[in-house]
Structure formats: C-alpha cells, structure tokens
Design a protein around this motif. Sequence first.
Motif, mmCIF file in Angstrom:
data_model
loop_
_atom_site.group_PDB
_atom_site.id
_atom_site.type_symbol
_atom_site.label_atom_id
_atom_site.label_comp_id
_atom_site.label_asym_id
_atom_site.label_seq_id
_atom_site.Cartn_x
_atom_site.Cartn_y
_atom_site.Cartn_z
ATOM 1 N N ASN A 40 38.192 6.632 -4.633
ATOM 2 C CA ASN A 40 38.402 7.940 -5.251
ATOM 3 C C ASN A 40 37.499 8.133 -6.474
ATOM 4 O OD1 ASN A 40 40.297 8.648 -3.340
ATOM 5 N ND2 ASN A 40 42.042 8.085 -4.612
ATOM 6 N N LYS A 41 37.287 7.072 -7.219
ATOM 7 C CA LYS A 41 36.457 7.143 -8.425
ATOM 8 C C LYS A 41 34.997 7.460 -8.081
ATOM 9 C CE LYS A 41 35.312 4.196 -12.378
ATOM 10 N NZ LYS A 41 35.515 2.869 -12.960
ATOM 11 N N ALA A 42 34.538 6.982 -6.928
ATOM 12 C CA ALA A 42 33.137 7.160 -6.535
ATOM 13 C C ALA A 42 32.868 8.513 -5.875
ATOM 14 C CB ALA A 42 32.731 6.040 -5.576
ATOM 15 N N LEU A 43 33.903 9.265 -5.574
ATOM 16 C CA LEU A 43 33.724 10.541 -4.863
ATOM 17 C C LEU A 43 33.160 11.632 -5.761
ATOM 18 C CD1 LEU A 43 36.981 10.936 -2.759
ATOM 19 C CD2 LEU A 43 34.690 10.558 -1.902
ATOM 20 N N ASP A 44 32.258 12.428 -5.193
ATOM 21 C CA ASP A 44 31.791 13.622 -5.879
ATOM 22 C C ASP A 44 32.764 14.771 -5.639
ATOM 23 O OD1 ASP A 44 29.512 12.358 -6.804
ATOM 24 O OD2 ASP A 44 28.328 12.941 -5.068
ATOM 25 N N ASN A 45 33.301 14.827 -4.420
ATOM 26 C CA ASN A 45 34.202 15.892 -4.022
ATOM 27 C C ASN A 45 35.639 15.381 -4.090
ATOM 28 O OD1 ASN A 45 35.665 17.898 -2.791
ATOM 29 N ND2 ASN A 45 34.362 18.041 -0.975
ATOM 30 N N LYS A 46 36.391 15.801 -5.067
ATOM 31 C CA LYS A 46 37.760 15.310 -5.262
ATOM 32 C C LYS A 46 38.710 15.779 -4.159
ATOM 33 C CE LYS A 46 36.841 12.942 -8.843
ATOM 34 N NZ LYS A 46 36.745 11.509 -8.729
ATOM 35 N N LYS A 48 38.394 15.108 -1.163
ATOM 36 C CA LYS A 48 38.431 14.054 -0.149
ATOM 37 C C LYS A 48 39.136 12.790 -0.645
ATOM 38 C CE LYS A 48 34.299 15.601 2.224
ATOM 39 N NZ LYS A 48 32.969 15.242 2.697
ATOM 40 N N GLU A 49 39.842 12.869 -1.772
ATOM 41 C CA GLU A 49 40.532 11.697 -2.308
ATOM 42 C C GLU A 49 41.587 11.196 -1.329
ATOM 43 O OE1 GLU A 49 42.171 12.372 -6.168
ATOM 44 O OE2 GLU A 49 40.239 12.080 -7.145
#
Length: 146
Positions: A40-46, A48-49
């Motif tokens: 989740n920390k590495a995602l640009d689009n939250k 898709k958490e």
Amino acid sequence: MIFDPFKLIFCFSWLSKEEREEKFKNFLLDRAQIAVKLYNKALDNKDKELELVDALACQTYLLRGIYYHLNFTAKPKDGPDEETKRYFAEFKRVHNDDGVLTKICPVEPKAATSNAEIHYGCAACYWAYEIYHPPDKEFNIACQKF
C-alpha cells in the motif's frame, strides 16, 4: 492458517502447544500485515490499496539477509468479500525496519502432485506447506532454484 509444529520445536519449548500455536499465528499475521503495508505504501493510486483478510502460510529463510515468502488473502480496501484473492509476497527484512517488498501478486491455488509444482522451483519453500508461488519465476531473488 497452516501451523507447522516442526518450526517451533526448539523455539519456545517451555510453552504449551496452544501457546506456541498462538505465537506462530501472531508471527504469521504480523508478516502478512507488513507485506500489505509495504504494498500500500508503494502505490501511486490509493484506490488500489489492499486490506488483509487472513494470513495463510509463511516461510523464513536466511541468504544474504532475512527473506520471507508468504501467502495471505486480501481484498481491495473497503471492497466486497467476493473480491478476496490469495496473494504471494516476498520481502527482505533490513535491520529493524519493515523491509523491502520484492514481489507481490495474486496466485491461484492448484492441484499439484509435488511441492515443486506449487513452489515453481523455490528451494527455500520446497518443504513448506502450500506456499503458492507465481509461475513467472520472478520471485525468490535471494533463493536458489532447482
């Protein structure tokens, strides 16, 4: 959740079987939570958490650091239960921090005639129970393959 009693024979031997199982369950949940947190920390689009549903299995191995291979179930954050999938994750623990996520992806459990078919050649997980790996073999960066 899969409990492997052999992993705890020498660890916490003064505890009862139930206490050892509880410690292992907590360890497994902790590792799965770390994997989801790193993803989740590495995602640009939250949007898709992921949200952890259950921890299933974990293998720890030492080879140029502490690595974990694990399976867990997760679903999109605030998503319906029908979207729950099984995931494979590999991460390396660095000192006392959470670590570096090197691979995470959904995996499909399948009928297999040998552990090698489940693990796709991962030597570290060969004796681990039902840790399904992705077929692309882009996992186990520190792991020797058969």
